[in-house]
Design a protein around this motif. Structure first.
Motif, short mmCIF file in Angstrom:
data_model
loop_
_atom_site.label_atom_id
_atom_site.label_comp_id
_atom_site.label_asym_id
_atom_site.label_seq_id
_atom_site.Cartn_x
_atom_site.Cartn_y
_atom_site.Cartn_z
N ASP A 1 0.86 -1.19 0.00
CA ASP A 1 0.00 0.00 0.00
C ASP A 1 0.90 1.24 0.00
N PRO A 2 0.85 2.05 -1.08
CA PRO A 2 1.76 3.21 -1.12
C PRO A 2 1.45 4.24 -0.03
N ARG A 3 0.28 4.09 0.63
CA ARG A 3 -0.01 5.00 1.75
C ARG A 3 0.65 4.50 3.04
N MET A 4 1.12 3.25 3.02
CA MET A 4 1.84 2.71 4.19
C MET A 4 3.14 2.10 3.68
N PRO A 5 4.05 2.91 3.15
CA PRO A 5 5.24 2.37 2.50
C PRO A 5 6.16 1.66 3.50
N SER A 6 6.81 0.59 3.01
CA SER A 6 7.70 -0.17 3.89
C SER A 6 9.10 0.44 3.91
N GLY A 7 9.46 1.15 2.85
CA GLY A 7 10.83 1.65 2.74
C GLY A 7 11.82 0.55 2.36
N CYS A 8 11.31 -0.63 2.03
CA CYS A 8 12.21 -1.76 1.70
C CYS A 8 12.86 -1.54 0.34
N PRO A 9 14.12 -2.00 0.18
CA PRO A 9 14.72 -1.99 -1.15
C PRO A 9 13.82 -2.75 -2.12
N GLY A 10 13.61 -2.16 -3.30
CA GLY A 10 12.72 -2.76 -4.29
C GLY A 10 11.35 -2.11 -4.32
N SER A 11 11.05 -1.28 -3.29
CA SER A 11 9.75 -0.61 -3.28
C SER A 11 9.92 0.86 -3.71
N ARG A 12 8.78 1.47 -4.04
CA ARG A 12 8.80 2.87 -4.49
C ARG A 12 9.04 3.79 -3.29
N ALA A 13 9.98 4.72 -3.45
CA ALA A 13 10.25 5.67 -2.36
C ALA A 13 9.04 6.56 -2.16
N ALA A 14 8.63 6.72 -0.92
CA ALA A 14 7.39 7.44 -0.61
C ALA A 14 7.45 8.91 -1.04
N HIS A 15 6.27 9.42 -1.34
CA HIS A 15 6.11 10.87 -1.62
C HIS A 15 5.93 11.58 -0.28
N LEU A 16 6.87 12.44 0.07
CA LEU A 16 6.74 13.26 1.28
C LEU A 16 6.81 14.71 0.86
N VAL A 17 6.03 15.54 1.54
CA VAL A 17 6.13 16.97 1.26
C VAL A 17 7.20 17.54 2.18
N VAL A 18 8.21 18.17 1.59
CA VAL A 18 9.32 18.72 2.37
C VAL A 18 9.49 20.20 2.01
N GLU A 19 10.28 20.87 2.82
CA GLU A 19 10.60 22.27 2.51
C GLU A 19 12.09 22.37 2.22
N ARG A 20 12.42 23.04 1.12
CA ARG A 20 13.83 23.26 0.79
C ARG A 20 14.01 24.74 0.47
N ASN A 21 14.86 25.40 1.19
CA ASN A 21 15.07 26.85 1.01
C ASN A 21 13.74 27.60 0.99
N GLY A 22 12.85 27.22 1.90
CA GLY A 22 11.57 27.93 2.03
C GLY A 22 10.52 27.53 1.02
N GLU A 23 10.88 26.60 0.12
CA GLU A 23 9.91 26.19 -0.92
C GLU A 23 9.41 24.78 -0.62
N ARG A 24 8.09 24.56 -0.76
CA ARG A 24 7.53 23.22 -0.53
C ARG A 24 7.58 22.40 -1.80
N LEU A 25 8.05 21.18 -1.68
CA LEU A 25 8.08 20.30 -2.85
C LEU A 25 8.02 18.85 -2.40
N SER A 26 7.87 17.96 -3.38
CA SER A 26 7.76 16.53 -3.07
C SER A 26 9.12 15.86 -3.20
#
Ligand code: FAD
Length: 454
Positions: free
Chosen positions: A329-354
């Motif tokens: 379930d991509p809403r409950m990612p395992s973080g295991c090698p071979g799985s899709r890296a989760a989409h997280l909203v982060v801030e970089r230099n004051g800008e929000r991005l995925s």
């Protein structure tokens, strides 16, 4: 009209056309017809240097250790040309013959059902009454109805049975109009039939997805029923998996054996996705001839499309890590090698991005708030610069601020850990915590992942 929403049968028509994907992806779902999408793809390919030619047929080709020699013909002028290439990507669809030319067979249940697609123009407004949907199951005729675009063009798909003497020739304008009226439950519906064309529901997977310098993608590699809308998606996933690997081998940042992982990663995913499409077919439509194979448990569309997991390939499995499910379930990612890296909203230099946009097309190392040593080590490696590895540390005063405070749970590592993501956004390796020798660890991991000695 007795109809179900095929995007989500539990949701009534018009309530919700596309499921909300906000917590899975930085983009939203939308429909886009081929005639609108193709110019966008073409322009983008040309911007990257592609020579795109329509009406051009691949006549024949041979391969040797050095490359591919192919004969192509311009169908307008009949002029033939010989082209040379380092690699060949076979994407000639379900009826193409290139797969057979490289000696690769295919297996599966084969042709299962016969359908007609009827394209028609109509003003359906009185019937749908402002309800919006992407695809509806017409229960009275056991068919589907899809609004093609906002110009009043629709398509209806309906099954026919050659065993009962039925055939495509039965679908004249009058019969099509009768079916449309029966399907939507209104005798006063007007429609101009634009096209009526047969197609087959078939199920096959190629025995191998590559041979030498030739790689098979899309329907040439796997054909599945359209139930779930998984076929095109799976083909795009193939290309996404193969593109960065070919680029890495061509630019010398990886050894040629990286290309072997295309088959070992994509073929199992295609088999599992086909089983999902077949189970949906069985659940949604009648199977009077009992031709369908036994169904598997249906998993949600979003898990199939975003949550497929590579069991092995260009990744480093974790010790003691037992076989994972084919889909997570991509809403409950395992973080295991071979799985899709989760989409997280982060801030970089004051800008929000995925994080998805940060990873896009690059090797990326994310380290936790106390994992600065991983970043330091990675930046000092020659192999990192050869790969163009981008490194980021999470933390209030570091490169990326974790808006929802979920970095650790999404990737399954501690504050001192790190995670390495491939250019296709899949997790290649992770360190759950700190290491006494981060530089040596990373050097070994990167060398393994890029098949430096092959
Ligand atoms: C009714 C229906 C509904 C569908 N709905 C969905 C959906 O909602 N979502 C989804 O993801 N998928 C869907 N699919 C599946 C999707 O359409 C296919 O998986 C996808 O089109 C396959 O793309 P492809 O590029 O691999 O093959 P194709 O689209 O078949 O393209 C192959 C191309 O190669 C050309 N070709 C063949 N031989 C040669 C040669 N020798 N030289 C040059 N060119 C050649 C062909 O003419 C063709 O243009 C649906 C399929 C059907 C039948």
């Amino acid at each position: 009209m007795r109809a179900k929403n095929l995007a989500d049968p539990n949701v009534s028509l018009g309530e919700q056309a596309w499921p909300d994907m906000n917590d899975i992806s930085p983009t939203t779902a939308a429909e886009c017809e081929q005639d609108r999408l193709e110019p966008i793809l073409k322009a983008n390919a040309e911007r990257h240097g592609a020579d795109v030619r329509f009406n051009t047929e691949l006549m024949d080709f041979v391969q040797d250790a050095q490359g591919i020699t192919a004969r192509i013909r311009d169908q307008a002028t009949q002029a033939e040309e010989t082209v040379y290439a380092s690699y060949l990507i076979i994407a000639d669809g379900v009826n193409g013959n290139s797969r057979e030319k490289i000696g690769v067979g295919r297996h599966g249940p084969g042709v299962l059902q016969h359908w007609m697609n009827v394209i028609f123009e109509t003003d359906m407004e009185p019937v749908v009454n402002g309800q919006y949907f992407t695809a509806a199951l017409l229960q009275d005729i056991n068919g589907t109805l899809v609004p093609r675009d906002d110009s009043g063009r629709w398509s209806m798909s309906v099954q026919y049975f050659p065993d009962h003497g039925e055939g495509p020739e039965d679908f004249n304008d009058e019969h099509c109009l009768q079916l449309i009226r029966a399907g939507v439950g209104r005798e006063d519906v007007k429609a101009r039939i634009v096209d009526a064309r047969k197609w087959e529901v078939a199920a096959y997977v190629a025995d191998r997805f590559s041979e030498g310098r030739a790689f098979i993608i899309g329907d040439a590699a796997h054909v599945m029923p359209p139930t779930g809308g998984l076929g095109g998606n799976t083909g795009i996933h193939d290309a996404h998996n193969l593109a960065w690997k070919l680029a890495s081998v061509i630019n010398g940042s990886a050894g040629p054996r990286l290309l072997d992982t295309y088959d070992s990663e994509r073929r199992p995913v295609a088999e599992h996705t086909l089983a999902q499409a077949l189970s949906r077919l069985q659940a949604w439509f009648k199977d009077p001839n009992k031709k369908l194979p036994p169904a598997v448990k249906i998993v949600e569309d979003k898990n199939v499309i975003f949550g497929y997991v590579y069991p092995s390939g260009a990744l480093i499995n974790e010790k003691g890590f037992s076989t994972i499910e084919a889909f997570e379930d991509p809403r409950m990612p395992s973080g295991c090698p071979g799985s899709r890296a989760a989409h997280l909203v982060v801030e970089r230099n004051g800008e929000r991005l995925s994080t998805i946009d940060i990873c896009n097309g690059h090797w990326v190392l994310f380290a936790g708030p106390s994992g600065g040593k991983w970043v330091e080590a990675a930046r000092g490696l020659h192999l990192s610069s050869k790969l163009g590895l981008n490194c980021y540390q999470f933390g209030p005063d570091e490169d990326l601020q974790d808006i929802d405070n979920c970095w650790s749970s999404a990737y399954g590592v501690s504050e001192e850990g790190a995670i390495l993501i491939r250019p296709d956004g899949f997790i290649a390796w992770r360190a759950h915590g700190a290491s006494a020798q981060p530089k040596t660890n990373l050097q070994n991991v990167l060398a393994l992942l890029t098949f430096q000695n092959s």
